[in-house]
Design a protein around this motif. Sequence first.
Motif, PDB file in Angstrom:
ATOM      1  N   PHE A   1       7.304  -3.023   8.593  1.00 33.41           N
ATOM      2  CA  PHE A   1       7.281  -3.120  10.052  1.00 33.41           C
ATOM      3  C   PHE A   1       6.441  -4.278  10.581  1.00 33.41           C
ATOM      4  CE2 PHE A   1       8.030   1.389   9.039  1.00 33.41           C
ATOM      5  CZ  PHE A   1       9.289   1.509   9.592  1.00 33.41           C
ATOM      6  N   GLU A   2       5.618  -4.879   9.715  1.00 28.33           N
ATOM      7  CA  GLU A   2       4.807  -6.014  10.143  1.00 28.33           C
ATOM      8  C   GLU A   2       5.067  -7.260   9.301  1.00 28.33           C
ATOM      9  OE1 GLU A   2       0.694  -4.968  10.520  1.00 28.33           O
ATOM     10  OE2 GLU A   2       1.139  -3.021  11.423  1.00 28.33           O
ATOM     11  N   SER A   3       6.041  -7.177   8.384  1.00 30.09           N
ATOM     12  CA  SER A   3       6.432  -8.323   7.549  1.00 30.09           C
ATOM     13  C   SER A   3       5.229  -8.969   6.863  1.00 30.09           C
ATOM     14  CB  SER A   3       7.188  -9.367   8.381  1.00 30.09           C
ATOM     15  OG  SER A   3       8.339  -8.799   8.970  1.00 30.09           O
ATOM     16  N   HIS A   4       4.352  -8.166   6.303  1.00 30.14           N
ATOM     17  CA  HIS A   4       3.115  -8.650   5.692  1.00 30.14           C
ATOM     18  C   HIS A   4       3.430  -9.172   4.289  1.00 30.14           C
ATOM     19  CE1 HIS A   4      -1.008  -9.098   4.595  1.00 30.14           C
ATOM     20  NE2 HIS A   4      -1.467  -8.426   5.641  1.00 30.14           N
ATOM     21  N   THR A   5       3.777 -10.461   4.196  1.00 26.07           N
ATOM     22  CA  THR A   5       4.200 -11.031   2.923  1.00 26.07           C
ATOM     23  C   THR A   5       3.077 -11.139   1.881  1.00 26.07           C
ATOM     24  OG1 THR A   5       3.930 -13.275   3.802  1.00 26.07           O
ATOM     25  CG2 THR A   5       6.104 -12.279   3.977  1.00 26.07           C
ATOM     26  N   PRO A   6       1.827 -11.494   2.247  1.00 28.12           N
ATOM     27  CA  PRO A   6       0.779 -11.513   1.221  1.00 28.12           C
ATOM     28  C   PRO A   6       0.537 -10.134   0.615  1.00 28.12           C
ATOM     29  CG  PRO A   6       0.087 -12.783   3.130  1.00 28.12           C
ATOM     30  CD  PRO A   6       1.326 -12.047   3.527  1.00 28.12           C
ATOM     31  N   LEU A   7       0.638  -9.089   1.443  1.00 31.51           N
ATOM     32  CA  LEU A   7       0.478  -7.738   0.922  1.00 31.51           C
ATOM     33  C   LEU A   7       1.601  -7.410  -0.045  1.00 31.51           C
ATOM     34  CD1 LEU A   7      -0.709  -4.904   0.803  1.00 31.51           C
ATOM     35  CD2 LEU A   7       0.555  -4.355   2.897  1.00 31.51           C
ATOM     36  N   MET A   8       2.821  -7.829   0.262  1.00 32.65           N
ATOM     37  CA  MET A   8       3.941  -7.568  -0.628  1.00 32.65           C
ATOM     38  C   MET A   8       3.695  -8.184  -1.999  1.00 32.65           C
ATOM     39  SD  MET A   8       6.763  -6.078  -1.128  1.00 32.65           S
ATOM     40  CE  MET A   8       8.542  -5.994  -1.137  1.00 32.65           C
ATOM     41  N   ALA A   9       3.176  -9.415  -2.020  1.00 29.42           N
ATOM     42  CA  ALA A   9       2.900 -10.082  -3.281  1.00 29.42           C
ATOM     43  C   ALA A   9       1.820  -9.343  -4.070  1.00 29.42           C
ATOM     44  CB  ALA A   9       2.477 -11.524  -3.028  1.00 29.42           C
ATOM     45  N   ALA A  10       0.737  -8.949  -3.386  1.00 28.40           N
ATOM     46  CA  ALA A  10      -0.357  -8.238  -4.050  1.00 28.40           C
ATOM     47  C   ALA A  10       0.090  -6.862  -4.516  1.00 28.40           C
ATOM     48  CB  ALA A  10      -1.543  -8.119  -3.099  1.00 28.40           C
ATOM     49  N   TRP A  11       0.883  -6.194  -3.687  1.00 33.08           N
ATOM     50  CA  TRP A  11       1.343  -4.841  -3.983  1.00 33.08           C
ATOM     51  C   TRP A  11       2.241  -4.815  -5.208  1.00 33.08           C
ATOM     52  CZ3 TRP A  11       6.045  -2.062  -1.985  1.00 33.08           C
ATOM     53  CH2 TRP A  11       5.905  -0.678  -2.044  1.00 33.08           C
ATOM     54  N   THR A  12       3.214  -5.715  -5.265  1.00 26.39           N
ATOM     55  CA  THR A  12       4.120  -5.731  -6.406  1.00 26.39           C
ATOM     56  C   THR A  12       3.397  -6.149  -7.680  1.00 26.39           C
ATOM     57  OG1 THR A  12       4.854  -7.958  -5.752  1.00 26.39           O
ATOM     58  CG2 THR A  12       6.219  -6.115  -5.060  1.00 26.39           C
ATOM     59  N   SER A  13       2.403  -7.026  -7.552  1.00 26.72           N
ATOM     60  CA  SER A  13       1.607  -7.417  -8.721  1.00 26.72           C
ATOM     61  C   SER A  13       0.846  -6.212  -9.273  1.00 26.72           C
ATOM     62  CB  SER A  13       0.638  -8.535  -8.344  1.00 26.72           C
ATOM     63  OG  SER A  13      -0.186  -8.875  -9.444  1.00 26.72           O
ATOM     64  N   ALA A  14       0.266  -5.416  -8.374  1.00 25.94           N
ATOM     65  CA  ALA A  14      -0.469  -4.223  -8.807  1.00 25.94           C
ATOM     66  C   ALA A  14       0.466  -3.204  -9.443  1.00 25.94           C
ATOM     67  CB  ALA A  14      -1.200  -3.609  -7.612  1.00 25.94           C
ATOM     68  N   LEU A  15       1.661  -3.038  -8.880  1.00 29.74           N
ATOM     69  CA  LEU A  15       2.626  -2.118  -9.458  1.00 29.74           C
ATOM     70  C   LEU A  15       3.030  -2.556 -10.864  1.00 29.74           C
ATOM     71  CD1 LEU A  15       4.999  -1.479  -6.411  1.00 29.74           C
ATOM     72  CD2 LEU A  15       3.476   0.194  -7.470  1.00 29.74           C
ATOM     73  N   LYS A  16       3.176  -3.860 -11.036  1.00 32.12           N
ATOM     74  CA  LYS A  16       3.600  -4.387 -12.336  1.00 32.12           C
ATOM     75  C   LYS A  16       2.551  -4.121 -13.412  1.00 32.12           C
ATOM     76  CE  LYS A  16       5.868  -8.530 -14.124  1.00 32.12           C
ATOM     77  NZ  LYS A  16       6.296  -9.910 -13.793  1.00 32.12           N
ATOM     78  N   GLN A  17       1.268  -4.138 -13.024  1.00 29.53           N
ATOM     79  CA  GLN A  17       0.192  -3.950 -13.979  1.00 29.53           C
ATOM     80  C   GLN A  17      -0.143  -2.473 -14.215  1.00 29.53           C
ATOM     81  OE1 GLN A  17      -3.226  -6.432 -12.961  1.00 29.53           O
ATOM     82  NE2 GLN A  17      -1.855  -7.955 -12.081  1.00 29.53           N
ATOM     83  N   ALA A  18       0.302  -1.605 -13.319  1.00 32.25           N
ATOM     84  CA  ALA A  18      -0.015  -0.181 -13.442  1.00 32.25           C
ATOM     85  C   ALA A  18       0.860   0.488 -14.494  1.00 32.25           C
ATOM     86  CB  ALA A  18       0.177   0.511 -12.092  1.00 32.25           C
ATOM     87  N   ALA A  19       0.321   1.507 -15.118  1.00 37.35           N
ATOM     88  CA  ALA A  19       1.076   2.266 -16.121  1.00 37.35           C
ATOM     89  C   ALA A  19       1.893   3.336 -15.404  1.00 37.35           C
ATOM     90  CB  ALA A  19       0.133   2.892 -17.131  1.00 37.35           C
ATOM     91  N   ILE A  20       3.031   2.932 -14.869  1.00 35.02           N
ATOM     92  CA  ILE A  20       3.858   3.837 -14.078  1.00 35.02           C
ATOM     93  C   ILE A  20       4.998   4.370 -14.944  1.00 35.02           C
ATOM     94  CG2 ILE A  20       5.376   4.019 -12.072  1.00 35.02           C
ATOM     95  CD1 ILE A  20       3.725   1.848 -10.747  1.00 35.02           C
TER      96      ILE A  20
END
Length: 218
Positions: free
Chosen positions: A76-95
Amino acid sequence: MTAVLNPLVRMSKHVLDILLPNHCLHCGQPSADYVCARCFSSCPFELKSFDLEGLTVWSVTPYDGVMKTCLHHIKFESHTPLMAAWTSALKQAAIPLPDPGYDLWTIVPGSPDRIRRRGWDVAQVLFENWQPFPSDRHHILLSRTRNTAPLFELSPTERMRELEGAFCMASNTEVKGKHILVADDIFTLGTTVSACAKILMAAGARQVSGFALCYPLA
């Protein structure tokens, strides 16, 4: 990011990043990645399956707390830096991830007007950057035929009516006899993934399953 993002949105976010120190958007504490490690580590990741009238949907975390904060800012706020940080964290997490024996996986295509306004498709960028599933089995199988209204304010009947005819098969695709996994960022009632499954089954798919990062609270 592999997706093309709106230059004006990127520029405005970069200017704000220079003028204001980064902080965790969830707890407000200083953080270089918009969501601090403490908040992200509080996310409960556990693989669950949901039966939607014969359609199995897999998901790993509730739409609450940090995940709700992240998705709100991204969608809803098109926060692109958060998207980059968020997906990076997801990639490193043991999900934990499902292995239902699918042949191909695809994403739920976003509504064209929201993609144009935001500059990118949330599900596309999420899964391209997170890479939870093998890239060699990723194919664009579905397209949106028209814009649709946000579903969160609609009743189940209104959701089904809103999505009627909203999806079609993408050009030059073949799903006959295959098991397709349809991926999205969140599911609530399963109306969207069910609409996608209907199109894929009509095109000859043997089976359709769903995967969403977030599921609704009970």
